[in-house]
Design a protein around this motif. Structure first.
Motif, PDB file in Angstrom:
ATOM      1  N   THR A 102     -42.794  32.757 -39.734  1.00 57.52           N
ATOM      2  CA  THR A 102     -41.614  33.057 -40.535  1.00 57.52           C
ATOM      3  C   THR A 102     -40.491  33.595 -39.650  1.00 57.52           C
ATOM      4  O   THR A 102     -39.324  33.221 -39.806  1.00 57.52           O
ATOM      5  N   VAL A 103     -40.833  34.457 -38.706  1.00 60.98           N
ATOM      6  CA  VAL A 103     -39.843  34.966 -37.746  1.00 60.98           C
ATOM      7  C   VAL A 103     -39.216  33.821 -36.969  1.00 60.98           C
ATOM      8  O   VAL A 103     -37.984  33.750 -36.811  1.00 60.98           O
ATOM      9  N   HIS A 109     -33.096  29.109 -37.990  1.00 63.81           N
ATOM     10  CA  HIS A 109     -32.336  28.513 -39.091  1.00 63.81           C
ATOM     11  C   HIS A 109     -31.995  29.531 -40.181  1.00 63.81           C
ATOM     12  O   HIS A 109     -31.922  29.184 -41.360  1.00 63.81           O
ATOM     13  N   GLY A 110     -31.776  30.769 -39.783  1.00 60.04           N
ATOM     14  CA  GLY A 110     -31.497  31.806 -40.765  1.00 60.04           C
ATOM     15  C   GLY A 110     -30.292  31.502 -41.643  1.00 60.04           C
ATOM     16  O   GLY A 110     -30.299  31.783 -42.849  1.00 60.04           O
ATOM     17  N   LEU A 111     -29.267  30.907 -41.059  1.00 56.13           N
ATOM     18  CA  LEU A 111     -28.058  30.601 -41.833  1.00 56.13           C
ATOM     19  C   LEU A 111     -28.367  29.603 -42.946  1.00 56.13           C
ATOM     20  O   LEU A 111     -27.878  29.741 -44.080  1.00 56.13           O
ATOM     21  N   VAL A 112     -29.174  28.596 -42.636  1.00 59.29           N
ATOM     22  CA  VAL A 112     -29.541  27.612 -43.661  1.00 59.29           C
ATOM     23  C   VAL A 112     -30.356  28.278 -44.764  1.00 59.29           C
ATOM     24  O   VAL A 112     -30.145  28.023 -45.963  1.00 59.29           O
ATOM     25  N   MET A 113     -31.278  29.141 -44.383  1.00 53.55           N
ATOM     26  CA  MET A 113     -32.106  29.825 -45.366  1.00 53.55           C
ATOM     27  C   MET A 113     -31.251  30.709 -46.272  1.00 53.55           C
ATOM     28  O   MET A 113     -31.434  30.734 -47.489  1.00 53.55           O
ATOM     29  N   SER A 178     -31.685  38.885 -40.966  1.00 59.97           N
ATOM     30  CA  SER A 178     -31.178  37.764 -40.168  1.00 59.97           C
ATOM     31  C   SER A 178     -29.668  37.789 -40.020  1.00 59.97           C
ATOM     32  O   SER A 178     -29.115  37.102 -39.163  1.00 59.97           O
ATOM     33  N   GLN A 179     -28.984  38.566 -40.842  1.00 62.96           N
ATOM     34  CA  GLN A 179     -27.531  38.690 -40.711  1.00 62.96           C
ATOM     35  C   GLN A 179     -27.147  39.668 -39.601  1.00 62.96           C
ATOM     36  O   GLN A 179     -25.977  39.739 -39.216  1.00 62.96           O
TER      37      GLN A 179
END
Length: 204
Positions: A102-103, A109-113, A178-179
């Motif tokens: 998950t990390v 791809h944190g922005l997509v999530m 993630s931000q």
């Protein structure tokens, strides 16, 4: 958007189509980072992918469809990386593996999530996809909890309800972390893993 695509008889044509779709999705992901969902246009995506607007409409009917396909590709990567978790017999190992993977995906791809989570309430296609993905992970978490000895049943202290709460906890924790930074993502992972272990009775 055409009702159907022309038949593609040659392997090379299929490969060209696959490459174009990948270029469209890669461009969409880059533009999410550069401009954001609201400011990004179909024209921007087409230009970045090196095709015309008309050519893009051969593959996708709208900006929302492009983003939905990008989300689908991303969550498929997440599920591919996490699929083994449901089949790992030792619960502690399964939990550690799930959090590591998950990390990895949130870092990549944190922005997509985050975009998927933001649009899930207003874009039905993305909402349905995200709910289905959550259901898959709830099922996997439930299996891990059951192997750790948590009771099966409909009560709040039994595996399915606990798995749903854990899944939502992980989603929101990673969304916010993630931000900020990869360090915060790792901290969120450690906290979520610790809570999951407590829930499974594995901290002794």
């Amino acid at each position: 958007m055409p009702g159907h695509r022309p038949a593609r008889s040659r392997r090379t044509t299929e490969r060209k189509g696959d490459l174009r779709e990948r270029a469209i999705l890669d461009t969409c992901e880059a533009l999410l980072a550069e401009k954001g969902y609201e400011a990004m246009t179909v024209g921007d995506i087409a230009q970045g992918a090196g095709i015309t607007r008309g050519a893009l409409y051969f593959y996708f009917g709208s900006k929302q469809e492009v983003v939905a396909a990008l989300v689908a590709r991303t969550v498929e990567h997440l599920w591919e990386r996490s699929r083994a978790t449901a089949n790992t017999e030792e619960p502690r190992e399964a939990i550690a593996m799930a959090m590591r993977r998950t990390v990895e995906l949130w870092n990549e791809h944190g922005l997509v999530m985050r975009t998927a989570i933001d649009l899930a309430q207003t874009v039905p296609q993305i909402g349905a996809l995200w709910r289905h993905t959550a259901d898959l992970f709830i099922e996997a978490i439930t299996a891990v909890l059951e192997r750790a000895g948590v009771a099966v049943g409909p009560e709040p202290d039994q595996a399915p309800a606990m798995a749903r709460a854990l899944c939502l906890m992980v989603e929101r924790s990673f969304y916010h972390a993630s931000q900020m930074s990869r360090e915060e993502v790792q901290k969120a992972s450690s906290t979520c893993e610790h809570i999951w272990l407590i829930s499974a009775g594995l901290t002794v």
